[in-house]
Design a protein around this motif. Sequence first.
Motif, PDB file in Angstrom:
ATOM      1  N   ILE A  14     -30.020  27.233  65.197  1.00  0.00           N
ATOM      2  CA  ILE A  14     -30.165  28.226  64.129  1.00  0.00           C
ATOM      3  C   ILE A  14     -30.947  27.635  62.965  1.00  0.00           C
ATOM      4  N   LYS A  15     -30.669  26.385  62.627  1.00  0.00           N
ATOM      5  CA  LYS A  15     -31.382  25.719  61.538  1.00  0.00           C
ATOM      6  C   LYS A  15     -32.883  25.655  61.825  1.00  0.00           C
ATOM      7  N   ARG A  16     -33.234  25.295  63.044  1.00  0.00           N
ATOM      8  CA  ARG A  16     -34.644  25.202  63.421  1.00  0.00           C
ATOM      9  C   ARG A  16     -35.324  26.573  63.388  1.00  0.00           C
ATOM     10  N   GLU A  17     -34.659  27.575  63.935  1.00  0.00           N
ATOM     11  CA  GLU A  17     -35.266  28.910  63.996  1.00  0.00           C
ATOM     12  C   GLU A  17     -35.400  29.531  62.603  1.00  0.00           C
ATOM     13  N   VAL A  18     -34.400  29.380  61.751  1.00  0.00           N
ATOM     14  CA  VAL A  18     -34.487  29.938  60.397  1.00  0.00           C
ATOM     15  C   VAL A  18     -35.562  29.206  59.591  1.00  0.00           C
ATOM     16  N   SER A  19     -35.707  27.909  59.802  1.00  0.00           N
ATOM     17  CA  SER A  19     -36.771  27.167  59.125  1.00  0.00           C
ATOM     18  C   SER A  19     -38.138  27.714  59.528  1.00  0.00           C
ATOM     19  N   GLN A  20     -38.310  28.015  60.806  1.00  0.00           N
ATOM     20  CA  GLN A  20     -39.560  28.612  61.265  1.00  0.00           C
ATOM     21  C   GLN A  20     -39.779  29.989  60.637  1.00  0.00           C
ATOM     22  N   MET A  21     -38.706  30.764  60.529  1.00  0.00           N
ATOM     23  CA  MET A  21     -38.822  32.090  59.912  1.00  0.00           C
ATOM     24  C   MET A  21     -39.215  31.976  58.445  1.00  0.00           C
ATOM     25  N   LEU A  22     -38.690  30.976  57.754  1.00  0.00           N
ATOM     26  CA  LEU A  22     -39.026  30.797  56.339  1.00  0.00           C
ATOM     27  C   LEU A  22     -40.505  30.446  56.177  1.00  0.00           C
ATOM     28  N   VAL A  36     -38.528  26.618  49.652  1.00  0.00           N
ATOM     29  CA  VAL A  36     -37.231  26.789  50.284  1.00  0.00           C
ATOM     30  C   VAL A  36     -37.167  25.919  51.531  1.00  0.00           C
ATOM     31  N   SER A  37     -36.041  25.239  51.707  1.00  0.00           N
ATOM     32  CA  SER A  37     -35.813  24.496  52.950  1.00  0.00           C
ATOM     33  C   SER A  37     -34.351  24.639  53.344  1.00  0.00           C
ATOM     34  N   VAL A  38     -34.119  24.692  54.639  1.00  0.00           N
ATOM     35  CA  VAL A  38     -32.764  24.796  55.165  1.00  0.00           C
ATOM     36  C   VAL A  38     -32.189  23.391  55.229  1.00  0.00           C
ATOM     37  N   ILE A  52     -25.787  29.516  56.113  1.00  0.00           N
ATOM     38  CA  ILE A  52     -27.045  28.785  56.073  1.00  0.00           C
ATOM     39  C   ILE A  52     -27.251  28.287  54.653  1.00  0.00           C
ATOM     40  N   TYR A  53     -27.230  26.968  54.487  1.00  0.00           N
ATOM     41  CA  TYR A  53     -27.403  26.355  53.176  1.00  0.00           C
ATOM     42  C   TYR A  53     -28.885  26.082  52.955  1.00  0.00           C
ATOM     43  N   VAL A  54     -29.413  26.596  51.851  1.00  0.00           N
ATOM     44  CA  VAL A  54     -30.827  26.420  51.543  1.00  0.00           C
ATOM     45  C   VAL A  54     -30.985  25.712  50.205  1.00  0.00           C
ATOM     46  N   ASP A  98     -27.831  25.493  48.130  1.00  0.00           N
ATOM     47  CA  ASP A  98     -27.336  24.116  48.176  1.00  0.00           C
ATOM     48  C   ASP A  98     -27.972  23.339  47.029  1.00  0.00           C
ATOM     49  N   ARG A  99     -27.148  22.902  46.093  1.00  0.00           N
ATOM     50  CA  ARG A  99     -27.656  22.168  44.930  1.00  0.00           C
ATOM     51  C   ARG A  99     -27.366  20.670  45.013  1.00  0.00           C
ATOM     52  N   SER A 100     -27.035  20.174  46.185  1.00  0.00           N
ATOM     53  CA  SER A 100     -26.671  18.769  46.323  1.00  0.00           C
ATOM     54  C   SER A 100     -27.862  17.841  46.060  1.00  0.00           C
ATOM     55  N   ILE A 101     -29.059  18.262  46.399  1.00  0.00           N
ATOM     56  CA  ILE A 101     -30.240  17.426  46.151  1.00  0.00           C
ATOM     57  C   ILE A 101     -30.469  17.266  44.655  1.00  0.00           C
ATOM     58  N   GLU A 102     -30.283  18.353  43.909  1.00  0.00           N
ATOM     59  CA  GLU A 102     -30.421  18.279  42.449  1.00  0.00           C
ATOM     60  C   GLU A 102     -29.390  17.337  41.853  1.00  0.00           C
TER      61      GLU A 102
END
Length: 124
Positions: A14-22, A36-38, A52-54, A98-102
């Motif tokens: 799902i992560k791979r497919e949603v990334s492609q959709m984005l 945006v990145s998943v 789905i965390y983005v 998802d704000r963990s990177i920030e």
Amino acid sequence: MATNRRVSRVAELIKREVSQMLLNGIKDDRVGTGMVSVTDVDVSGDLQHAKIYVSIYGTEEAKAETMAGLKSATGYVRSELGARVRLRRTPEVVFIEDRSIERGSKVLSLLDRIKQERKPEDFL
């Protein structure tokens, strides 16, 4: 109930497919406002729900606009997942920011500032 191995495989798919959709599937202009990145996908044990965390890079206005675009594209994403991923039932999709990177970059900048404020002899 699906096994843990199957749940993690479905989550990665799902992560791979949603990334492609984005990248080239979602035509909503609001989604393109911020980068945006998943970052992660959490699938329930019965494979009926997917969180789905983005991570969104940009201003607060761009983040809010992008999340609104993603929420409106939920139906499209779910139908595309149904076509791309062969499951008995397509999971319900929920987008979560998802704000963990920030937070991580903020902690790193604070640590760098502390390191610069200390004198070199303090470390000995």
